[in-house]
Design a protein around this motif. Structure first.
Motif, PDB file in Angstrom:
ATOM      1  N   THR A  43      32.129  24.703  17.585  1.00 55.71           N
ATOM      2  CA  THR A  43      31.899  25.484  16.373  1.00 55.71           C
ATOM      3  C   THR A  43      30.442  25.339  15.926  1.00 55.71           C
ATOM      4  OG1 THR A  43      32.612  23.640  14.997  1.00 55.71           O
ATOM      5  CG2 THR A  43      34.276  25.294  15.577  1.00 55.71           C
ATOM      6  N   PHE A  44      29.983  26.296  15.138  1.00 59.89           N
ATOM      7  CA  PHE A  44      28.706  26.168  14.429  1.00 59.89           C
ATOM      8  C   PHE A  44      29.002  26.276  12.943  1.00 59.89           C
ATOM      9  CE2 PHE A  44      29.185  30.689  15.461  1.00 59.89           C
ATOM     10  CZ  PHE A  44      28.937  31.304  14.251  1.00 59.89           C
ATOM     11  N   ALA A  45      28.107  25.743  12.128  1.00 58.87           N
ATOM     12  CA  ALA A  45      28.357  25.663  10.688  1.00 58.87           C
ATOM     13  C   ALA A  45      27.386  26.536   9.913  1.00 58.87           C
ATOM     14  CB  ALA A  45      28.247  24.217  10.205  1.00 58.87           C
ATOM     15  N   VAL A  46      27.909  27.191   8.867  1.00 53.97           N
ATOM     16  CA  VAL A  46      27.087  27.924   7.898  1.00 53.97           C
ATOM     17  C   VAL A  46      27.629  27.583   6.516  1.00 53.97           C
ATOM     18  CG1 VAL A  46      26.301  30.175   7.098  1.00 53.97           C
ATOM     19  CG2 VAL A  46      26.699  29.796   9.549  1.00 53.97           C
ATOM     20  N   ASN A  47      26.787  27.003   5.690  1.00 56.64           N
ATOM     21  CA  ASN A  47      27.174  26.632   4.323  1.00 56.64           C
ATOM     22  C   ASN A  47      28.468  25.810   4.290  1.00 56.64           C
ATOM     23  OD1 ASN A  47      25.026  27.602   2.895  1.00 56.64           O
ATOM     24  ND2 ASN A  47      26.108  29.309   1.956  1.00 56.64           N
ATOM     25  N   GLY A  48      28.611  24.907   5.240  1.00 57.44           N
ATOM     26  CA  GLY A  48      29.765  24.028   5.262  1.00 57.44           C
ATOM     27  C   GLY A  48      31.027  24.634   5.847  1.00 57.44           C
ATOM     28  N   HIS A  49      30.947  25.865   6.367  1.00 61.07           N
ATOM     29  CA  HIS A  49      32.080  26.506   7.022  1.00 61.07           C
ATOM     30  C   HIS A  49      31.834  26.530   8.530  1.00 61.07           C
ATOM     31  CE1 HIS A  49      34.299  28.178   3.481  1.00 61.07           C
ATOM     32  NE2 HIS A  49      33.157  27.817   2.916  1.00 61.07           N
ATOM     33  N   HIS A  50      32.898  26.476   9.317  1.00 61.80           N
ATOM     34  CA  HIS A  50      32.786  26.273  10.759  1.00 61.80           C
ATOM     35  C   HIS A  50      33.417  27.439  11.511  1.00 61.80           C
ATOM     36  CE1 HIS A  50      31.596  22.165   9.753  1.00 61.80           C
ATOM     37  NE2 HIS A  50      32.560  22.228   8.845  1.00 61.80           N
ATOM     38  N   TYR A  51      32.673  27.972  12.481  1.00 58.73           N
ATOM     39  CA  TYR A  51      33.084  29.189  13.180  1.00 58.73           C
ATOM     40  C   TYR A  51      32.872  29.047  14.681  1.00 58.73           C
ATOM     41  CZ  TYR A  51      32.232  30.886   8.427  1.00 58.73           C
ATOM     42  OH  TYR A  51      32.225  31.031   7.056  1.00 58.73           O
ATOM     43  N   ALA A  52      33.652  29.823  15.421  1.00 53.28           N
ATOM     44  CA  ALA A  52      33.430  29.940  16.860  1.00 53.28           C
ATOM     45  C   ALA A  52      33.838  31.334  17.304  1.00 53.28           C
ATOM     46  CB  ALA A  52      34.223  28.892  17.629  1.00 53.28           C
ATOM     47  N   LEU A  53      33.102  31.850  18.277  1.00 52.92           N
ATOM     48  CA  LEU A  53      33.427  33.136  18.896  1.00 52.92           C
ATOM     49  C   LEU A  53      33.436  32.909  20.396  1.00 52.92           C
ATOM     50  CD1 LEU A  53      33.951  36.190  18.525  1.00 52.92           C
ATOM     51  CD2 LEU A  53      31.487  36.538  18.745  1.00 52.92           C
ATOM     52  N   LEU A  54      34.604  33.024  21.004  1.00 53.12           N
ATOM     53  CA  LEU A  54      34.764  32.713  22.415  1.00 53.12           C
ATOM     54  C   LEU A  54      34.805  33.985  23.245  1.00 53.12           C
ATOM     55  CD1 LEU A  54      36.466  30.479  20.621  1.00 53.12           C
ATOM     56  CD2 LEU A  54      36.960  29.580  22.908  1.00 53.12           C
ATOM     57  N   CYS A  55      34.020  34.018  24.317  1.00 48.15           N
ATOM     58  CA  CYS A  55      33.985  35.143  25.250  1.00 48.15           C
ATOM     59  C   CYS A  55      34.804  34.777  26.483  1.00 48.15           C
ATOM     60  CB  CYS A  55      32.550  35.474  25.644  1.00 48.15           C
ATOM     61  SG  CYS A  55      31.514  36.012  24.256  1.00 48.15           S
ATOM     62  N   ILE A  56      35.839  35.561  26.733  1.00 45.96           N
ATOM     63  CA  ILE A  56      36.774  35.283  27.818  1.00 45.96           C
ATOM     64  C   ILE A  56      36.603  36.364  28.870  1.00 45.96           C
ATOM     65  CG2 ILE A  56      39.226  35.018  28.396  1.00 45.96           C
ATOM     66  CD1 ILE A  56      39.481  34.459  25.234  1.00 45.96           C
ATOM     67  N   ASP A  57      36.369  35.955  30.135  1.00 43.02           N
ATOM     68  CA  ASP A  57      36.156  36.941  31.194  1.00 43.02           C
ATOM     69  C   ASP A  57      37.127  36.702  32.343  1.00 43.02           C
ATOM     70  OD1 ASP A  57      35.095  34.668  32.318  1.00 43.02           O
ATOM     71  OD2 ASP A  57      33.023  35.345  32.229  1.00 43.02           O
ATOM     72  N   ASP A  58      36.904  37.401  33.444  1.00 41.98           N
ATOM     73  CA  ASP A  58      37.749  37.310  34.645  1.00 41.98           C
ATOM     74  C   ASP A  58      39.204  37.671  34.350  1.00 41.98           C
ATOM     75  OD1 ASP A  58      35.605  36.572  36.252  1.00 41.98           O
ATOM     76  OD2 ASP A  58      35.864  34.449  35.769  1.00 41.98           O
ATOM     77  N   LEU A  59      39.414  38.591  33.415  1.00 43.14           N
ATOM     78  CA  LEU A  59      40.760  39.071  33.127  1.00 43.14           C
ATOM     79  C   LEU A  59      41.097  40.240  34.056  1.00 43.14           C
ATOM     80  CD1 LEU A  59      40.523  39.022  29.230  1.00 43.14           C
ATOM     81  CD2 LEU A  59      41.683  37.330  30.678  1.00 43.14           C
ATOM     82  N   GLU A  60      42.373  40.517  34.208  1.00 47.83           N
ATOM     83  CA  GLU A  60      42.814  41.614  35.056  1.00 47.83           C
ATOM     84  C   GLU A  60      42.947  42.899  34.240  1.00 47.83           C
ATOM     85  OE1 GLU A  60      43.375  41.795  38.358  1.00 47.83           O
ATOM     86  OE2 GLU A  60      42.527  39.764  38.474  1.00 47.83           O
ATOM     87  N   PRO A  61      42.420  44.022  34.731  1.00 48.79           N
ATOM     88  CA  PRO A  61      42.577  45.285  33.994  1.00 48.79           C
ATOM     89  C   PRO A  61      44.043  45.669  33.845  1.00 48.79           C
ATOM     90  CG  PRO A  61      40.904  45.477  35.706  1.00 48.79           C
ATOM     91  CD  PRO A  61      41.598  44.184  35.941  1.00 48.79           C
ATOM     92  N   GLY A  62      44.381  46.206  32.682  1.00 51.80           N
ATOM     93  CA  GLY A  62      45.729  46.677  32.446  1.00 51.80           C
ATOM     94  C   GLY A  62      46.785  45.598  32.431  1.00 51.80           C
ATOM     95  N   ALA A  63      46.381  44.360  32.160  1.00 49.28           N
ATOM     96  CA  ALA A  63      47.322  43.239  32.167  1.00 49.28           C
ATOM     97  C   ALA A  63      47.471  42.659  30.765  1.00 49.28           C
ATOM     98  CB  ALA A  63      46.848  42.157  33.139  1.00 49.28           C
ATOM     99  N   SER A  64      48.529  41.888  30.561  1.00 49.10           N
ATOM    100  CA  SER A  64      48.783  41.212  29.287  1.00 49.10           C
ATOM    101  C   SER A  64      48.786  39.712  29.524  1.00 49.10           C
ATOM    102  CB  SER A  64      50.129  41.659  28.709  1.00 49.10           C
ATOM    103  OG  SER A  64      50.417  40.974  27.514  1.00 49.10           O
ATOM    104  N   ARG A  65      47.998  38.993  28.748  1.00 49.71           N
ATOM    105  CA  ARG A  65      47.900  37.542  28.907  1.00 49.71           C
ATOM    106  C   ARG A  65      48.137  36.863  27.570  1.00 49.71           C
ATOM    107  NH1 ARG A  65      43.014  34.037  31.785  1.00 49.71           N
ATOM    108  NH2 ARG A  65      43.802  31.970  31.209  1.00 49.71           N
ATOM    109  N   GLU A  66      49.175  36.063  27.492  1.00 53.59           N
ATOM    110  CA  GLU A  66      49.424  35.282  26.291  1.00 53.59           C
ATOM    111  C   GLU A  66      48.353  34.200  26.150  1.00 53.59           C
ATOM    112  OE1 GLU A  66      53.359  33.709  26.319  1.00 53.59           O
ATOM    113  OE2 GLU A  66      54.318  35.684  26.539  1.00 53.59           O
ATOM    114  N   TYR A  67      48.037  33.837  24.903  1.00 51.39           N
ATOM    115  CA  TYR A  67      47.047  32.783  24.723  1.00 51.39           C
ATOM    116  C   TYR A  67      47.420  31.882  23.553  1.00 51.39           C
ATOM    117  CZ  TYR A  67      44.828  35.160  20.682  1.00 51.39           C
ATOM    118  OH  TYR A  67      44.558  35.737  19.457  1.00 51.39           O
ATOM    119  N   GLU A  68      46.882  30.681  23.598  1.00 50.49           N
ATOM    120  CA  GLU A  68      47.007  29.689  22.538  1.00 50.49           C
ATOM    121  C   GLU A  68      45.612  29.301  22.084  1.00 50.49           C
ATOM    122  OE1 GLU A  68      50.977  27.390  24.273  1.00 50.49           O
ATOM    123  OE2 GLU A  68      48.966  26.617  24.725  1.00 50.49           O
TER     124      GLU A  68
END
Length: 552
Positions: A43-68
């Motif tokens: 995470t990175f912090a701004v004014n004491g708040h914590h954020y993350a943005l995750l980039c996920i690749d190598d997925l299959e076109p037209g597929a459904s993937r559950e995530y946690e």
């Protein structure tokens, strides 16, 4: 001493989804490492708040993937005991039809009495939340209801109304007898707005499993935001305004704009790369960006685009980049206009142009707003100009028709795109908008000599949850009558307003419910449906179709 484990505050939010990649955004209550689909990001912090943005690749076109979602290795999503379906990433496929749902204007209010009453029944009534009901419908029938994209076209949060929890929080931390009273002031109060709006359980799940794209509008910052040069000058004299603007732009970048971008665009985003390189606290970097967004806008653009297989989606910022000089009023500056035009170039099955403010209103309101702009410019003298400025603010004359220069430029872009100057004419060009708290579909026509081959439409869906009262609805209905239009046209022509270079008519609507629109695209075929909320018990509310229409 054992370190306290981090928890999810907001999210996960599934933001961008392509054929092989996706992004997931979260806010946590402490610094940690976030993991989704095997991708880990601190995470990175701004004014004491914590954020993350995750980039996920190598997925299959037209597929459904559950995530946690795991924080420092500990499972934090799905929540323990949740009966909702697993959150999924469903990638795009050229062989699969697309569903794009859209709308705007959603107050964060409890889903309980009296807030589920109408405005005519109770002052705090806002009826049933369309996004809450959409989520419930998706749980019931995911295969036939799932949108490939949910477009939130402005007013995701309201700085000036609703939000009972946030108003209570504001009262607990400062003197609300002084401006801006119980309206949102600073970064911390904005974060509470987003948390309240986006963590209602069903809506939170909806955002975790349906990709979202967002754009800013006036209530994200202030009613009448950037309506005129004199309004900006007056607001700049208020000592609290700069605090809000800085906080509004900073939180907009964090909560909304970052997730609009593809992984490739994020990799080239200088501000995000500086935030990651800061190694933790990025407050100064984000606030500097916010100051530039309010100042010279150097390196700042809120407009963005997405490619959904054979469809190009251009999302235009109608608010943040307005030009309000004494000799020129424009929705956008020249650089922004050229960027938008460049994104319309190419061969697409469909071109979607999404914006918060509708390009086309009722013809009565079009003439009235254009007439008002001429009067504010002084065509009937200074005294009338001062009165017209008051009228402009009182009735929100701040749409495209109140910016004649931009209206003409947008008309030109539609004509050139539809006639094939920018590439093979799309089967349809559909403008998606919100803002006006009612819904309609307008058919658009050009001169025969313009040789426009694309079917062109304005589709408006508003609100998700903030309906008009009966008196306001009567005004909209009256504006569709021929006498009202004739009077407005006469006023406009008397002030020198030119006839528009296109024609339009309402083929559906207006509709005044809480509602959600959905555009379905299959090859070069396009269909539009509007669905309204039907009140019931909390777990029995449903969506009912107001209309379906073949567009192309």
């Amino acid at each position: 001493m054992n370190q306290r484990m981090a928890e999810l505050l907001v999210g996960p939010m599934l933001r961008y989804v392509g054929e092989r990649d996706a992004t997931v955004w979260v806010e946590t209550d402490a610094p940690c490492e976030v993991e989704v689909c095997g991708v880990r990001e601190p995470t990175f912090a701004v004014n004491g708040h914590h954020y993350a943005l995750l980039c996920i690749d190598d997925l299959e076109p037209g597929a459904s993937r559950e995530y946690e979602v795991r924080l420092d290795g500990e499972l934090r999503w799905p929540e323990p005991g949740s009966e909702l379906p697993p959150s999924c990433i469903r990638t795009l496929s050229p062989d699969t039809p697309l569903r794009i749902s859209f709308g705007s204007c959603r107050q964060a209010l409890p889903i309980e009495h009296p807030y589920t009453l109408s405005k005519d029944e109770h002052d705090e009534g806002a009826e049933v939340d369309a996004l809450h009901v959409l989520a419930r419908e998706l749980v019931r029938d995911p295969e036939n209801r799932y949108p490939n994209l949910l477009m939130l076209l402005g007013d995701q949060v309201y700085v000036d109304e609703g939000s009972p929890e946030v108003r209570e929080f504001i009262r607990s931390r400062r003197d609300t007898s002084k401006p801006p009273f119980e309206e949102v002031l600073d970064f911390e109060e904005y974060t509470r707005l987003y948390r309240e709006s986006w963590t209602e359980p069903l809506v939170r799940w909806l955002f975790s499993t349906v990709p979202t794209a967002m754009v800013i509008d006036d209530h994200d910052m202030s009613d009448d935001w950037n309506i005129s040069r004199s309004w900006v000058a007056e607001m700049n004299e208020k000592d609290w305004w700069h605090t809000r603007v800085e906080a509004g732009f900073a939180t907009y970048w964090l909560y909304q704009h970052l997730g609009n971008l593809s992984p490739a665009e994020l990799a080239e985003d200088g501000t995000l790369q500086a935030v990651k390189a800061a190694g933790g606290d990025a407050t100064d970097i984000v606030l500097d960006y916010a100051r530039r967004a309010h100042g010279d806008r150097d390196g700042v653009r809120w407009s963005f685009h997405r490619d959904l297989c054979g469809t190009r989606v251009i999302v235009m910022d109608n608010r943040g980049g307005r030009v309000l000089e004494h000799d020129r009023r424009s929705i956008f500056d020249d650089d922004e206009r050229e960027w938008v035009w460049s994104k319309a170039e190419g061969d697409f099955d469909h071109l979607i142009i999404a914006m918060s403010d509708p390009f086309l209103l009722t013809r009565t309101f079009h003439w009235l707003e254009a007439w008002n702009e001429r009067l504010c410019d002084g065509v009937w003298g200074r005294a009338v100009a001062r009165l017209s400025e008051r009228l402009r603010r009182a009735v929100d004359f701040d749409h495209w028709s109140a910016f004649g220069f931009s209206f003409a430029k947008m008309t030109e872009m539609l004509r050139r795109t539809g006639s094939g100057e920018f590439g093979e004419p799309p089967a349809s060009i559909v403008m998606l908008s919100g803002d006006v708290h009612h819904a309609y579909l307008a058919d658009v026509a050009f001169r025969r000599s313009d040789n426009v081959k694309s079917a062109v439409y304005q589709a408006v869906c508003s609100p998700f949850r903030n309906p008009l009262d009966e008196g306001e609805r009567r005004v909209i209905r009256a504006s569709l009558t021929k006498p009202a239009e004739a009077i407005a046209r006469a006023l406009g022509r008397a002030a020198g307003v030119p006839d528009p270079d296109l024609r339009w008519r309402f083929s559906e609507g207006p509709f005044f419910d809480n509602q959600v629109g959905t555009l379905r695209l299959d090859g070069r075929r396009a269909d539009l449906a509007l669905e309204k909320t039907v009140p019931g018990e909390t777990d029995q509310s449903s969506l009912r179709t107001s209309f379906r229409r073949r567009l192309a």
